[in-house]
Design an enzyme around this catalytic site. Structure first.
Site, PDB file in Angstrom:
ATOM      1  N   GLU A  11       0.846  -1.189   0.000  1.00  0.00           N
ATOM      2  CA  GLU A  11       0.000   0.000   0.000  1.00  0.00           C
ATOM      3  C   GLU A  11       0.889   1.250   0.000  1.00  0.00           C
ATOM      4  O   GLU A  11       2.107   1.145  -0.026  1.00  0.00           O
ATOM      5  CB  GLU A  11      -0.917  -0.037   1.223  1.00  0.00           C
ATOM      6  CG  GLU A  11      -1.814  -1.276   1.201  1.00  0.00           C
ATOM      7  CD  GLU A  11      -3.026  -1.156   2.096  1.00  0.00           C
ATOM      8  OE1 GLU A  11      -3.411  -0.010   2.400  1.00  0.00           O
ATOM      9  OE2 GLU A  11      -3.575  -2.183   2.483  1.00  0.00           O
TER      10      GLU A  11
ATOM     11  N   ARG B 210     -13.734  -7.690  -0.189  1.00  0.00           N
ATOM     12  CA  ARG B 210     -12.544  -7.478   0.638  1.00  0.00           C
ATOM     13  C   ARG B 210     -12.847  -7.727   2.110  1.00  0.00           C
ATOM     14  O   ARG B 210     -13.846  -7.230   2.650  1.00  0.00           O
ATOM     15  CB  ARG B 210     -12.022  -6.029   0.487  1.00  0.00           C
ATOM     16  CG  ARG B 210     -11.789  -5.598  -0.953  1.00  0.00           C
ATOM     17  CD  ARG B 210     -10.789  -6.459  -1.690  1.00  0.00           C
ATOM     18  NE  ARG B 210      -9.454  -6.435  -1.084  1.00  0.00           N
ATOM     19  CZ  ARG B 210      -8.527  -5.526  -1.365  1.00  0.00           C
ATOM     20  NH1 ARG B 210      -8.769  -4.561  -2.233  1.00  0.00           N
ATOM     21  NH2 ARG B 210      -7.341  -5.574  -0.787  1.00  0.00           N
TER      22      ARG B 210
ATOM     23  N   LYS C   9      -0.077   4.524  -5.991  1.00  0.00           N
ATOM     24  CA  LYS C   9       0.822   3.389  -5.790  1.00  0.00           C
ATOM     25  C   LYS C   9       1.731   3.152  -7.002  1.00  0.00           C
ATOM     26  O   LYS C   9       2.341   2.106  -7.136  1.00  0.00           O
ATOM     27  CB  LYS C   9       0.000   2.143  -5.450  1.00  0.00           C
ATOM     28  CG  LYS C   9      -0.659   2.285  -4.065  1.00  0.00           C
ATOM     29  CD  LYS C   9      -1.166   0.975  -3.527  1.00  0.00           C
ATOM     30  CE  LYS C   9      -2.647   0.843  -3.722  1.00  0.00           C
ATOM     31  NZ  LYS C   9      -3.172  -0.438  -3.231  1.00  0.00           N
TER      32      LYS C   9
END
Ligand code: ZN
Length: 275
Positions: free
Chosen positions: A3, A264, A59
């Protein structure tokens, strides 16, 4: 999956090893690594060029290579390793190897091979779809709270899903979304359209606190993530809810629950986090 804090630390490690160095030779060992340009063309363009800077957007890791920009996304398992005068076949799962004029060998190592490289001209970053649509980084001091509020308040999706949407705010993944919502006392299923500006401001403030702390501790080592070889992040000790299901809440006497939102795993405390 790495992350924002992990990617930020990868950038620091790359800068430390090769900023200002010239690529004198390179090998592409997995041709699908490069998405937008022919492999031979890629090698021709980057060879004998200096790495003037390396930085991060969301990212994505961006290498400023004189006339061009190399854009790398680590995806699930991509890693950068550097060795002094390393052998080409040092790592079994290298998908690219770079030889630099400072004696460093750089390896992009990717066991699952989902990591990607794109090469664009210096002013063409927006040609990369994922970058063109990116929201402002969650820990960017210039983030516009009103703009984020407008985006959040027009969706009926749960806030957990909204925080993972990189077009709303960039750089928040599953671990930090759970931690940010816990610190903000907000239930992960609360719908975007029920948010006030005040609540959005609270989320942004806590995003900065949590991400900056995670960056300073080198990120969270969960599963196989390493910043560089043998150098793992140690933010995991500060996690309050992520992967702590059935354990006691660190604030109240409740038990941390795990549910699935948009595919998730989501961890939260029912007593501390409200709709
Ligand atoms: Zn609690």
């Amino acid at each position: 999956m790495p992350e924002l804090p992990e990617v930020e630390n990868v950038v620091k490690s790359i800068l430390k090893n090769i900023k200002g160095s010239k690529i004198i030779k390179m090998y592409i060992l997995w041709s699908k690594l490069i998405r937008n340009i022919d492999k031979e063309e890629f090698i021709k363009i980057v060879t004998n060029k200096n790495i003037n800077n390396v930085w991060r957007k969301g990212k994505y890791i961006i290498f400023d290579i004189e006339t061009h920009r190399l854009v790398c996304h680590l995806r699930m398992e991509g890693k950068w390793f550097f060795l002094k005068n390393g052998k080409i076949d040092e790592y079994k799962h290298s998908t690219a190897v770079f030889i630099f004029d400072n004696g460093c060998t750089g390896y992009f190592v990717d066991t699952r091979k989902f990591g990607t490289f794109d090469l664009v001209k210096k002013d063409d970053l927006k040609l990369i779809a994922g970058i063109a649509k990116l929201g402002t980084d969650a820990n960017d001091i210039n983030i516009n709270e009103k703009e984020v509020f407008v985006k959040i308040s027009k969706t009926s999706r749960p806030i957990k899903t909204v925080l993972l949407d990189q077009t709303v705010i960039a750089g928040i993944g599953n671990i930090y979304a759970d931690e940010i919502l816990f610190k903000s006392n907000i239930h992960p299923l609360k719908k975007g359209k029920s948010f006030s500006q005040e609540l959005v401001t609270r989320i942004i403030k806590n995003s900065k606190v949590i991400l900056d702390l995670a960056i300073s501790y080198g990120g969270s080592t969960v599963k196989t993530f390493e910043i560089s070889h043998g150098n793992s992040g140690n933010f995991a000790q500060f996690l309050n809810v992520y992967q702590r299901q059935n354990k006691p809440c660190t604030v109240c006497e409740g038990v941390i629950k795990r549910i699935v939102i948009s595919g998730r795993g989501t961890h939260f405390c029912e007593s501390c986090q409200h709709y």
